[in-house]
Design an enzyme around this catalytic site. Structure first.
Site, PDB file in Angstrom:
ATOM      1  N   LYS A   1       3.955  16.456   9.615  1.00  0.00           N
ATOM      2  CA  LYS A   1       4.642  15.240   9.183  1.00  0.00           C
ATOM      3  C   LYS A   1       4.048  14.768   7.871  1.00  0.00           C
ATOM      4  CE  LYS A   1       4.917  10.275  10.203  1.00  0.00           C
ATOM      5  NZ  LYS A   1       4.492   9.172  11.090  1.00  0.00           N
TER       6      LYS A   1
ATOM      7  N   GLU B   1       3.382  -4.199  10.865  1.00  0.00           N
ATOM      8  CA  GLU B   1       2.408  -3.279  11.458  1.00  0.00           C
ATOM      9  C   GLU B   1       0.983  -3.815  11.340  1.00  0.00           C
ATOM     10  OE1 GLU B   1       1.718   1.499  11.902  1.00  0.00           O
ATOM     11  OE2 GLU B   1       3.322   0.691  10.670  1.00  0.00           O
TER      12      GLU B   1
END
Length: 437
Positions: A191, A236
């Site tokens: 990723k 976040e």
């Protein structure tokens, strides 16, 4: 690469801070962000969520550093400054007494560097508890009468706003995504998170308070922040340390909302079942849990994520928690987590090298830790997402940033659409109409 700390204050780093915290009783209906005075973008600080948090202004002291040891330099400086401070704290809550706000560049070699700022005045709120902390490097601290109703002037609108492509156009960035997918499918990595930027020009100087107020109105579940000219609304939480408990909120996997509640519920269900998004999320959760494990016991890592609903997008989210087993500060914990798979990729070294190759830009302090820490080491550090940086040389200019996690199943056109959605909070905050009187 290492570097020595630099102070942008005339005050010597060893000059003791004089800090006083007292309870505050603001008028009914007062919001933290309403208290901010008009000042330079770099001297406005904020960390606010659902009306609670901290705002500050002025600079009693600050330090900047760069290089691979930038976290350690800031940590050592703050330990020295807070340890020698003369403190009178009549409230004794996390966030009272000496407090430093920080923002750290994503990359060690970024010219943006890392900064800790100790504001001259900090106002905090936790539920029905309010306080004001005044700090100076003089024997006589700044004085704020807690019986006086504080209120800043009305924020100024930026006027006409123009947007332009940053380093890559959407088409060029889609090409970068396609190349990343090719590398992932070839087995080079699992990723990578690719970011893009957007250039902004405003008719009037950027008033950070204008942006903060509009972001807080529309994205109340995020942490609305400002540190040293970096401003945004992050969903976040990289790490929170409070009285021995460590928590982190991981977001990875995103879908854009339509505004139709019934349709959005169906989209949320599809997000929760998406193998591509679940794979991306698993990498991010694993990276956070592995980084916190050496410092924590009784780790709680949920087996499945939940869907976090924001006004413009929905994310897969997981809250990781643990009990701190050592004296590691919140800033040091943030250093151990940075960069997480949520902003870099997996494996870290391969992903970081690829994003630097494909993005063709300096992220600055986008995707780096941003937040605050008190003298005990408690604090909150988010990831600088959904944000923009005011040009330190030109207060009519900003750079906005957004990024997307790329895995083997990513589709370039869909990732461009997702990045557009993530740019909406800052674009809307800049172009929001002036409220009616």
């Amino acid at each position: 690469m290492t570097s020595m700390p630099t102070s942008d204050q005339d005050t010597a780093p060893h000059a003791p801070l004089v800090t006083r915290t007292v309870a505050l009783s603001p008028a009914d209906g007062t919001a933290l962000l309403d208290l901010l005075p008009a000042t330079r973008a770099r001297d406005t600080t904020s960390w606010v969520r659902r009306g609670d948090g901290l705002v500050g202004w002025g600079r009693a002291l600050s330090v900047s550093a760069g290089g691979t040891d930038r976290f350690e330099v800031l940590e050592e400086w703050w330990r020295s400054v807070s340890g020698s401070a003369v403190v009178r704290d009549e409230v004794d809550l996390p966030g009272t007494g000496p407090v430093a706000f920080g923002s750290i560049a994503y990359a060690a070699d970024s010219p943006a560097g890392a900064t800790l700022v100790v504001p001259s005045v900090v106002v905090g709120r936790r539920g029905d508890r309010w306080w004001v902390t005044t700090t100076s490097t003089d024997a006589l601290p700044v004085v704020v009468d807690p019986s006086v109703a504080l209120a800043g002037p009305v924020p100024e609108a930026p006027g006409e706003v123009t947007f332009a492509d940053g380093q890559l156009s959407p088409t060029e960035w889609a090409g970068a995504v396609a190349e990343a997918v090719r590398r992932i499918q070839a087995g080079d990595l699992d990723k990578v998170v690719l970011a893009r930027d957007l250039d902004v020009r405003t008719a009037q100087p950027v008033d950070v308070r204008w942006l903060l107020s509009r972001l807080a109105e529309r994205y109340e579940s995020t942490w609305v922040f400002a540190v040293d000219g970096l401003v945004g609304a992050t969903p976040e939480m990289l790490v929170r340390r409070e009285k021995g408990l460590v928590t982190s909120r991981v977001l990875a996997g995103t879908i854009r909302r339509t505004g139709d509640d019934e349709h959005d519920l169906a989209l949320a269900a599809s997000l929760a079942r998406s193998s591509k998004d679940l794979e991306e999320h698993e990498y991010a959760v694993r990276s956070v849990a592995d980084a916190l494990a050496p410092h924590c016991s009784s780790m709680n890592v949920p087996e499945a994520p939940f869907v976090l609903h924001l006004s413009n997008v929905m994310h897969l989210a997981t809250d990781v928690a643990g009990v701190l087993t050592d004296a590691t500060s919140s800033l040091a914990l943030a250093a151990s987590l940075h960069p997480s798979a949520a902003v870099c990729g997996t494996p870290t070294a391969a992903a970081d090298a690829l994003l630097q190759e494909l993005e063709q830009m300096d992220r600055g302090r986008y995707a780096g830790p941003v937040g605050w820490m008190d003298a005990s080491g408690d604090g909150e550090w988010g990831i600088a997402l959904r944000c923009g940086a005011v040009d330190p040389q030109d207060d009519h200019a900003m750079s906005l940033y957004a990024g997307c996690g790329i895995v083997a199943g990513s589709v370039p056109e869909a990732e461009v659409a997702e990045s557009d959605a993530k740019l909406i909070p800052m674009r809307d905050a800049l172009t929001a109409p002036t409220p009616r009187a």
